[in-house]
Scaffold this motif. Structure first.
Motif, short mmCIF file in Angstrom:
data_model
loop_
_atom_site.label_atom_id
_atom_site.label_comp_id
_atom_site.label_asym_id
_atom_site.label_seq_id
_atom_site.Cartn_x
_atom_site.Cartn_y
_atom_site.Cartn_z
N ILE A 262 11.35 8.33 -8.91
CA ILE A 262 9.95 8.20 -9.30
C ILE A 262 9.72 9.18 -10.44
O ILE A 262 9.95 10.37 -10.30
N ASP A 263 9.30 8.63 -11.58
CA ASP A 263 8.97 9.53 -12.69
C ASP A 263 7.50 9.35 -13.07
O ASP A 263 6.88 8.34 -12.75
N SER A 264 6.95 10.37 -13.69
CA SER A 264 5.52 10.34 -13.99
C SER A 264 5.24 11.17 -15.23
O SER A 264 6.01 12.04 -15.61
N GLN A 265 4.11 10.84 -15.84
CA GLN A 265 3.67 11.61 -17.01
C GLN A 265 2.16 11.48 -17.17
O GLN A 265 1.57 10.47 -16.80
N LEU A 266 1.60 12.51 -17.75
CA LEU A 266 0.20 12.50 -18.14
C LEU A 266 0.12 11.74 -19.46
O LEU A 266 0.71 12.16 -20.45
N THR B 51 17.91 1.59 -13.76
CA THR B 51 18.16 0.37 -14.53
C THR B 51 17.22 -0.76 -14.12
O THR B 51 17.15 -1.78 -14.79
N GLU B 52 16.50 -0.57 -13.02
CA GLU B 52 15.60 -1.61 -12.52
C GLU B 52 14.26 -0.99 -12.14
O GLU B 52 14.19 -0.13 -11.27
N LEU B 53 13.21 -1.43 -12.83
CA LEU B 53 11.86 -0.95 -12.53
C LEU B 53 11.34 -1.65 -11.29
O LEU B 53 11.36 -2.89 -11.22
N LYS B 54 10.87 -0.87 -10.33
CA LYS B 54 10.32 -1.43 -9.09
C LYS B 54 8.81 -1.63 -9.19
O LYS B 54 8.29 -2.64 -8.76
N ALA B 55 8.12 -0.61 -9.72
CA ALA B 55 6.65 -0.67 -9.79
C ALA B 55 6.16 0.31 -10.84
O ALA B 55 6.85 1.28 -11.18
N ILE B 56 4.98 0.02 -11.34
CA ILE B 56 4.31 0.94 -12.27
C ILE B 56 2.87 1.11 -11.81
O ILE B 56 2.22 0.15 -11.39
N LEU B 57 2.39 2.35 -11.88
CA LEU B 57 1.04 2.69 -11.43
C LEU B 57 0.34 3.48 -12.52
O LEU B 57 0.91 4.42 -13.06
N TRP B 58 -0.86 3.07 -12.83
CA TRP B 58 -1.75 3.88 -13.66
C TRP B 58 -2.84 4.41 -12.74
O TRP B 58 -3.52 3.63 -12.06
N SER B 59 -3.01 5.71 -12.72
CA SER B 59 -4.06 6.35 -11.93
C SER B 59 -4.94 7.19 -12.82
O SER B 59 -4.44 7.89 -13.70
N HIS C 192 -5.29 10.78 -16.90
CA HIS C 192 -4.75 9.43 -16.80
C HIS C 192 -3.24 9.57 -16.72
O HIS C 192 -2.61 10.08 -17.66
N VAL C 193 -2.68 9.13 -15.60
CA VAL C 193 -1.27 9.35 -15.29
C VAL C 193 -0.56 8.01 -15.10
O VAL C 193 -1.12 7.10 -14.50
N GLU C 194 0.65 7.93 -15.64
CA GLU C 194 1.50 6.77 -15.38
C GLU C 194 2.64 7.22 -14.48
O GLU C 194 3.28 8.24 -14.74
N ILE C 195 2.87 6.45 -13.42
CA ILE C 195 3.95 6.74 -12.47
C ILE C 195 4.79 5.47 -12.33
O ILE C 195 4.25 4.38 -12.16
N ARG C 196 6.10 5.65 -12.42
CA ARG C 196 7.02 4.52 -12.35
C ARG C 196 8.03 4.75 -11.22
O ARG C 196 8.51 5.87 -11.04
N MET C 197 8.34 3.69 -10.49
CA MET C 197 9.38 3.75 -9.46
C MET C 197 10.55 2.88 -9.93
O MET C 197 10.36 1.73 -10.33
N TRP C 198 11.76 3.48 -9.89
CA TRP C 198 12.99 2.84 -10.36
C TRP C 198 14.02 2.79 -9.24
O TRP C 198 13.94 3.58 -8.30
N ASN C 199 15.05 1.97 -9.43
CA ASN C 199 16.21 2.07 -8.55
C ASN C 199 16.91 3.41 -8.87
O ASN C 199 16.53 4.11 -9.80
N GLN C 200 17.94 3.75 -8.10
CA GLN C 200 18.50 5.11 -8.21
C GLN C 200 19.20 5.40 -9.54
O GLN C 200 19.33 6.56 -9.91
N ASP C 201 19.61 4.38 -10.28
CA ASP C 201 20.21 4.66 -11.60
C ASP C 201 19.28 4.31 -12.76
O ASP C 201 19.70 4.29 -13.91
N ALA D 32 0.82 -1.22 0.00
CA ALA D 32 0.00 0.00 0.00
C ALA D 32 0.85 1.26 0.00
O ALA D 32 0.44 2.29 -0.53
N ALA D 33 2.06 1.19 0.56
CA ALA D 33 2.91 2.37 0.65
C ALA D 33 3.45 2.80 -0.71
O ALA D 33 3.76 3.98 -0.90
N TYR D 34 3.56 1.87 -1.66
CA TYR D 34 4.00 2.26 -3.00
C TYR D 34 3.12 3.38 -3.55
O TYR D 34 3.62 4.35 -4.12
N ILE D 35 1.83 3.22 -3.40
CA ILE D 35 0.89 4.22 -3.94
C ILE D 35 1.13 5.57 -3.27
O ILE D 35 1.17 6.60 -3.94
#
Length: 160
Positions: free
Chosen positions: A81-85, A105-113, A94-103, A27-30
């Motif tokens: 954390i990057d995001s775009q409309l 190179t590794e996607l942690k999670a993707i959210l469509w809101s 409709h927004v996409e938000i992605r969580m990555w490692n610090q460089d 739940a904390a990812y959101i």
């Protein structure tokens, strides 16, 4: 001045948001992702949703969320954390938000809101004004996926 379409910020995964395995709680990812988006639109577009709510009685409410957990985010890890409309209508974003490692190179999670524009005074869905519609037209960055599942497969690393 050209507006950025993909916004980015950093966060650190905190102890109180982790489970006993030192992974970020589902739940904390959101919370991390939505908080990052709020900060990003304020910083890059000067769009403070809380000031809009106070002064104009309008804001956005979350209509739907779809999230995929790809890799765990770990206690005290620095993430990007990057995001775009990705799409807008007269009263939805409709927004996409992605969580990555610090460089990144590794996607942690993707959210469509999906955010529904809402008049707090009248307690009903509300159309965006022309100024907001112009902003959204200038920052929208569509993606080449027709479904959430397709988007996940586009972003996940392929096993060889």
């Amino acid at each position: 001045m050209k507006l950025l379409k993909v916004l980015e910020s950093k966060a650190k995964i905190r102890f109180q948001d982790c489970d006993p395995f030192n992974h970020l709680n589902n739940a904390a990812y959101i919370n991390y992702m939505i908080n990052a988006r709020e900060d990003q639109i304020d910083k890059y577009y000067n769009l403070d949703i809380f000031t809009l709510a106070k002064t104009k009685g309008i804001s956005w409410v979350v209509g739907t969320n779809q999230i995929a957990y790809i890799k765990p985010a770990l206690l005290m890890e620095n993430v990007i954390i990057d995001s775009q409309l990705i799409q807008h209508t007269e009263n939805q974003l409709h927004v996409e938000i992605r969580m990555w490692n610090q460089d990144k190179t590794e996607l942690k999670a993707i959210l469509w809101s999906t955010f529904v524009h809402f008049n707090l005074l009248k307690q009903k869905r509300w159309n965006h004004d022309t100024q907001l519609m112009e902003l959204f037209k200038n920052i929208e960055e569509p993606i080449a996926a027709s479904s959430f599942e397709e988007r996940i497969s586009q972003l996940k690393p392929q096993k060889v």
